[in-house]
Design a protein around this motif. Structure first.
Motif, PDB file in Angstrom:
ATOM      1  N   ALA A   1       4.140 -12.616  -2.320  1.00 23.67           N
ATOM      2  CA  ALA A   1       3.355 -11.384  -2.353  1.00 23.67           C
ATOM      3  C   ALA A   1       3.833 -10.391  -1.302  1.00 23.67           C
ATOM      4  N   GLU A   2       3.638  -9.107  -1.615  1.00 22.94           N
ATOM      5  CA  GLU A   2       3.785  -8.014  -0.665  1.00 22.94           C
ATOM      6  C   GLU A   2       2.508  -7.188  -0.725  1.00 22.94           C
ATOM      7  N   THR A   3       2.112  -6.625   0.417  1.00 22.57           N
ATOM      8  CA  THR A   3       0.814  -5.970   0.503  1.00 22.57           C
ATOM      9  C   THR A   3       0.927  -4.577   1.094  1.00 22.57           C
ATOM     10  N   THR A   4       0.212  -3.639   0.490  1.00 24.09           N
ATOM     11  CA  THR A   4       0.043  -2.297   1.050  1.00 24.09           C
ATOM     12  C   THR A   4      -1.431  -2.108   1.388  1.00 24.09           C
ATOM     13  N   VAL A   5      -1.715  -1.741   2.628  1.00 25.01           N
ATOM     14  CA  VAL A   5      -3.086  -1.469   3.069  1.00 25.01           C
ATOM     15  C   VAL A   5      -3.276   0.044   3.132  1.00 25.01           C
ATOM     16  N   ILE A   6      -4.309   0.533   2.466  1.00 29.47           N
ATOM     17  CA  ILE A   6      -4.563   1.976   2.406  1.00 29.47           C
ATOM     18  C   ILE A   6      -5.804   2.310   3.214  1.00 29.47           C
ATOM     19  N   GLN A   7      -5.649   3.227   4.160  1.00 31.38           N
ATOM     20  CA  GLN A   7      -6.762   3.702   4.977  1.00 31.38           C
ATOM     21  C   GLN A   7      -6.946   5.197   4.741  1.00 31.38           C
TER      22      GLN A   7
END
Length: 436
Positions: free
Chosen positions: A155-161
């Protein structure tokens, strides 16, 4: 959304261009300037390049020698989004993964750790080898599971704030566009779906990988229809023990199925390098010469677990009344799924059980946890076989039992888990089909 503060998500370096994704959504064509920075995050002199948003939250830029970080601004030489983001390499000669998956964003109050694990393990059966996650808001249990998948290289993850306290479905487009670029050149084919949608093959002599490999080179997208599976309860908020987790697996717990109207809730598997714009359920714009194909429902489809009552605002109009039928996974596929879920829970969640015991209230619940902590389930290695081949599901001999009859014949949970263990230890499974 259109007036959000400009924040950078990611920047992807391809062979011919750079794509920068942001948290702000602008109209297509609004001006933006590409800014380039060296390895010390110092701006490269006289390197600004004029571009625009296309679509909504993405800016395309030319490549620059020596650029290691990039940013964008609305004016040449003006304020630019800080800090610059590093370039993520995507200039591969050939995709690393044959089949990846863009997973819908995580937001809302429901705790989805068990749904997440079930979803990933189900799709791994169909040879998905990379999952691209996007997080707006996530519970701790789901984070533990996701961290384990990242540790395994799955998996690869993008965190959006953002500055917004609550997010709704309209922010889904931010996830779609970022994942579209993250998967481009990294995965040859990409499934676009949410964690409540499970792909299934229905032909006994064909796997998903075989279906994809059989497509002509000019095919850029395959569309699949869906069936709604009525989900009447939320997923458990916390992990208590393995038996409770298995009892709450959606594939085992929910069977009432409704047909959707043709193509109204279809989902796609597409090739990112052949697509110009991606949207919620399918691609919006393809490059010249690229064609889109619809796959018949008797070949493959998605099982969509969600509320499907007629009074529901989303279900209404997408189903034919409340005329449900009972459908489920083929038994051998259920066993394989249980085995994989047990294995993943053992890897990712058992470490938190002592914390639950220490911080929880005294009572029978903690005694149950202590019992499970003292005798953790064995970690089952994942199957070593290639893509599981579909087997033709046996035709049901009678209508599924419901009510008290169903409860009376419900198998013991411990036996179900043991059967799953034995299957992984013994013969290789060849199951990847469902009853419909």
């Amino acid at each position: 959304m259109f007036n959000s503060e400009l924040r950078l998500l990611n920047a992807y370096l391809y062979k011919d261009f750079i794509a920068i994704t942001t948290t702000v959504q602008h109209k297509t064509g609004q001006s933006a300037s590409c800014r380039y920075f060296d390895c010390n995050q110092q701006e490269i002199p006289n390197s600004t390049w004029q571009s625009s948003f296309f679509p909504l939250n993405t800016v395309y830029c030319v490549r620059r020698a020596g650029a290691k970080y990039v940013s964008i601004s609305y004016q040449d030489g003006g304020f630019y989004a800080k800090p610059p983001v590093p370039l993520i390499f995507r200039a591969f000669d050939e995709p690393i993964h044959e089949l990846g998956m863009c997973v819908g964003p995580f937001y809302g109050p429901e705790k989805r750790w068990l749904t997440l694990i079930e979803f990933v393990e189900h799709m791994r059966i169909y040879d998905v080898s990379m999952f691209y996650f996007t997080i707006f808001d996530i519970d701790g249990y789901s984070r533990l599971a996701m961290d384990e998948y990242e540790r395994q290289g799955l998996a690869e993850t993008t965190v959006i704030q953002t500055e917004y306290e609550q997010l709704d479905w309209m922010f889904h487009l931010i996830q779609l566009h970022d994942c579209f670029h993250r998967s481009r050149s990294h995965s040859k084919w990409v499934i676009n779906a949410d964690i409540d949608e499970r792909f299934v093959m229905l032909q006994p002599d064909q796997t998903l990988i075989q279906l994809l490999r059989s497509q002509n080179e000019n095919v850029g997208e395959l569309n699949f229809q869906a069936r709604r599976i009525q989900k009447t309860q939320s997923s458990p908020e916390k992990f208590t023990n393995l038996l409770d987790a298995i009892e709450n697996l959606e594939a085992l717990k929910f069977k009432k199925t409704a047909k959707t109207r043709i193509w109204e809730s279809s989902k796609s598997i597409y090739r990112p390098e052949k697509v110009a714009v991606q949207t919620y359920h399918h691609t919006h714009l393809q490059y010249p010469g690229v064609i889109v194909k619809n796959i018949p429902r008797d070949v493959a489809m998605f099982r969509h677990y969600r509320v499907t009552t007629v009074s529901n605002s989303i279900g209404n109009g997408w189903i034919y009344g409340d005329n449900f039928t009972d459908t489920g996974l083929e038994p051998e596929l259920e066993k394989l799924l249980v085995s994989r879920v047990v294995n993943m829970i053992s890897l990712s969640l058992f470490s938190i059980v002592p914390l639950i015991i220490l911080c929880g209230k005294k009572g029978s619940k903690n005694k149950t946890l202590s019992k499970n902590q003292g005798n953790p389930a064995p970690v089952v290695p994942p199957p070593q076989s290639d893509a599981p081949k579909s087997v033709e599901p046996a035709a049901p001999q009678e209508a599924p039992k419901t009510g008290e009859d169903s409860k009376a014949e419900k198998p013991n949970n411990e036996m179900s888990i043991n059967a799953a263990f034995e299957m992984n230890k013994g013969e290789k499974s060849t199951t990847a089909s469902v009853f419909v």
